[in-house]
Design a protein around this motif. Structure first.
Motif, PDB file in Angstrom:
ATOM      1  N   ILE A  44       0.854  -1.199   0.000  1.00 57.26           N
ATOM      2  CA  ILE A  44       0.000   0.000   0.000  1.00 57.26           C
ATOM      3  C   ILE A  44       0.886   1.245   0.000  1.00 57.26           C
ATOM      4  CG2 ILE A  44      -1.745   1.317   1.251  1.00 57.26           C
ATOM      5  CD1 ILE A  44      -2.859  -1.275   2.283  1.00 57.26           C
ATOM      6  N   ASP A  45       0.522   2.194  -0.841  1.00 59.52           N
ATOM      7  CA  ASP A  45       1.254   3.452  -0.959  1.00 59.52           C
ATOM      8  C   ASP A  45       0.801   4.385   0.162  1.00 59.52           C
ATOM      9  OD1 ASP A  45       3.053   5.235  -2.460  1.00 59.52           O
ATOM     10  OD2 ASP A  45       1.229   6.370  -2.924  1.00 59.52           O
ATOM     11  N   GLY A  46       1.428   4.238   1.325  1.00 57.33           N
ATOM     12  CA  GLY A  46       1.043   5.075   2.449  1.00 57.33           C
ATOM     13  C   GLY A  46       1.705   4.623   3.733  1.00 57.33           C
ATOM     14  N   ALA A  69      -9.250   4.946  -0.573  1.00 55.20           N
ATOM     15  CA  ALA A  69      -9.644   3.561  -0.786  1.00 55.20           C
ATOM     16  C   ALA A  69      -8.786   2.574  -0.001  1.00 55.20           C
ATOM     17  CB  ALA A  69      -9.578   3.222  -2.278  1.00 55.20           C
ATOM     18  N   ASP A  70      -7.602   3.018   0.442  1.00 57.03           N
ATOM     19  CA  ASP A  70      -6.685   2.131   1.162  1.00 57.03           C
ATOM     20  C   ASP A  70      -6.739   2.304   2.676  1.00 57.03           C
ATOM     21  OD1 ASP A  70      -5.633   0.938  -1.141  1.00 57.03           O
ATOM     22  OD2 ASP A  70      -4.181   2.572  -1.420  1.00 57.03           O
ATOM     23  N   GLN A  71      -7.504   3.260   3.160  1.00 57.68           N
ATOM     24  CA  GLN A  71      -7.439   3.585   4.590  1.00 57.68           C
ATOM     25  C   GLN A  71      -7.919   2.433   5.471  1.00 57.68           C
ATOM     26  OE1 GLN A  71      -9.444   7.335   5.135  1.00 57.68           O
ATOM     27  NE2 GLN A  71      -7.821   8.495   4.127  1.00 57.68           N
ATOM     28  N   GLU A  72      -8.972   1.758   5.064  1.00 53.29           N
ATOM     29  CA  GLU A  72      -9.465   0.623   5.850  1.00 53.29           C
ATOM     30  C   GLU A  72      -8.384  -0.450   5.988  1.00 53.29           C
ATOM     31  OE1 GLU A  72     -12.339  -0.095   7.366  1.00 53.29           O
ATOM     32  OE2 GLU A  72     -13.757   1.428   6.674  1.00 53.29           O
ATOM     33  N   ARG A  73      -7.725  -0.774   4.894  1.00 51.97           N
ATOM     34  CA  ARG A  73      -6.703  -1.818   4.912  1.00 51.97           C
ATOM     35  C   ARG A  73      -5.515  -1.419   5.772  1.00 51.97           C
ATOM     36  NH1 ARG A  73      -4.866  -2.828  -0.900  1.00 51.97           N
ATOM     37  NH2 ARG A  73      -3.488  -4.328   0.168  1.00 51.97           N
ATOM     38  N   VAL A  74      -5.103  -0.163   5.672  1.00 51.99           N
ATOM     39  CA  VAL A  74      -3.947   0.284   6.450  1.00 51.99           C
ATOM     40  C   VAL A  74      -4.262   0.259   7.943  1.00 51.99           C
ATOM     41  CG1 VAL A  74      -2.421   2.233   6.940  1.00 51.99           C
ATOM     42  CG2 VAL A  74      -2.977   1.663   4.579  1.00 51.99           C
TER      43      VAL A  74
END
Length: 341
Positions: A44-46, A69-74
């Motif tokens: 993930i880019d973050g 869109a990636d916040q939940e996964r992070v």
């Protein structure tokens, strides 16, 4: 916090690039403060800025820095990793969307304070409502105070750095011998982010008497964050106001859209701001008590008054979020981490 097959650690330049791509919070640049760590989820880019405290607590600052869109996964990856390490997560200085994200993951969420922002398009210090500000600015000018922006390479020279260090020491002494300099939730002059900040100094009668630093802000309200203020106790009245007004005009001339005044804890507290998730009534009452009588912990009323006199158009709530509910241990560790006690 230990990790299993952890991704490679981010360099300072890589973290800055991620902030430029994904950060929207006005205080997101605090992620680059010295002492902060950066959690990465594989692929993930973050990242998530955080600090550990004691053996059982992890304090997340500002929420995930990544695409929406990636916040939940992070966040899920962070919680899983913290759980494996036996740590409970507390998130500090969350905006509304990040607070809602944490509430969906079962966090207890309370408003912590508010941030203040000025839209610079068409903004002016003219008019009757700004007369007190103009009077303070003009008073400093009459006293002979002048303001200069100091380039990053100049700030690193021994003479300039020594002068600014002396102002820091005098400012802290002026607060009282028992007062500590707050940490974690405020900016800093050095550290990895130093090259990206801007700094304005005030001079009076041949000596530097104050400085204000500004940090970059990215996203839909890109601009600058009024970050760190220091002044000598005998600086003429209106010195900080003159520095602020000078920087504001400079930013306007450069076409900057926003000047953010930053976060102040314990102010603008409204119960309805937490209607989206579980909240703690006990913590809410404690924060309200600090708002009313907590000047010894943090001069919130003074900070709020300074910010409001500039007539910010946007005032937004910011939040605390506690995994597994509010615990005395987490609150105590947060106060120790920020050096409030």
């Amino acid at each position: 916090m230990t990790t299993r097959q952890a991704p490679r650690a981010l360099t300072d330049d890589e973290a800055y690039a991620l902030l430029r791509r994904h950060a929207g919070h006005s205080s997101a640049f605090l992620a680059l403060n010295e002492g902060n760590r950066r959690f990465r989820a594989d692929g993930i880019d973050g990242f998530v800025p955080y600090r550990e405290a004691g053996r059982r607590h992890l304090f997340e600052l500002g929420g995930p820095v990544c695409a929406p869109a990636d916040q939940e996964r992070v966040l899920t990856a962070l919680l899983d990793e913290a759980g494996r390490a036996g740590r409970r997560v507390t998130a500090v200085q969350l905006g509304r969307e990040a607070a809602e994200l944490h509430a969906r993951h079962g966090f207890t969420v309370n408003q912590f304070g508010a941030s203040f922002s000025i839209g610079l398009d068409g903004y002016s210090l003219g008019g009757q409502r700004m007369v007190k500000v103009r009077n303070m600015v003009n008073r400093a000018r009459r006293e002979g105070v002048t303001v200069t922006e100091v380039a990053a390479e100049q700030r690193r020279t021994p003479d300039v750095a020594g002068t600014l260090d002396a102002i820091d020491r005098a400012w802290l002494r002026g607060k009282g011998r028992h007062v500590k300099e707050l940490d974690f939730l405020i900016g800093e002059r050095g550290g990895p982010g130093a090259p990206h900040r801007r700094l304005f100094t005030a001079r009076h009668e041949g000596r530097t008497v104050a400085y204000v630093s500004y940090s970059p802000v990215f996203g839909t309200r890109a601009g600058w964050l009024y970050d760190l203020t220091r002044r000598l106790p005998d600086a003429p009245p209106g010195t900080v106001e003159l520095v602020f007004a000078t920087a504001l005009q400079r930013f306007q001339e450069e076409g900057c859209g926003w000047l953010h005044l930053g976060f102040t804890p314990f102010v603008q507290l409204r119960p309805e701001t937490c209607a989206f998730g579980p909240t703690s009534s006990v913590l809410r009452r404690a924060l309200e008590l600090l708002a009313a009588k907590g000047q010894a912990v943090y001069p919130a009323a003074t900070q709020e008054s300074f910010k409001l006199k500039w007539r910010p158009q946007v005032i937004e709530p910011e939040y605390l979020a506690f995994q597994h509910g509010v615990s005395p241990g987490a609150v105590w560790r947060l106060m120790r981490l920020t050096k409030a006690v």
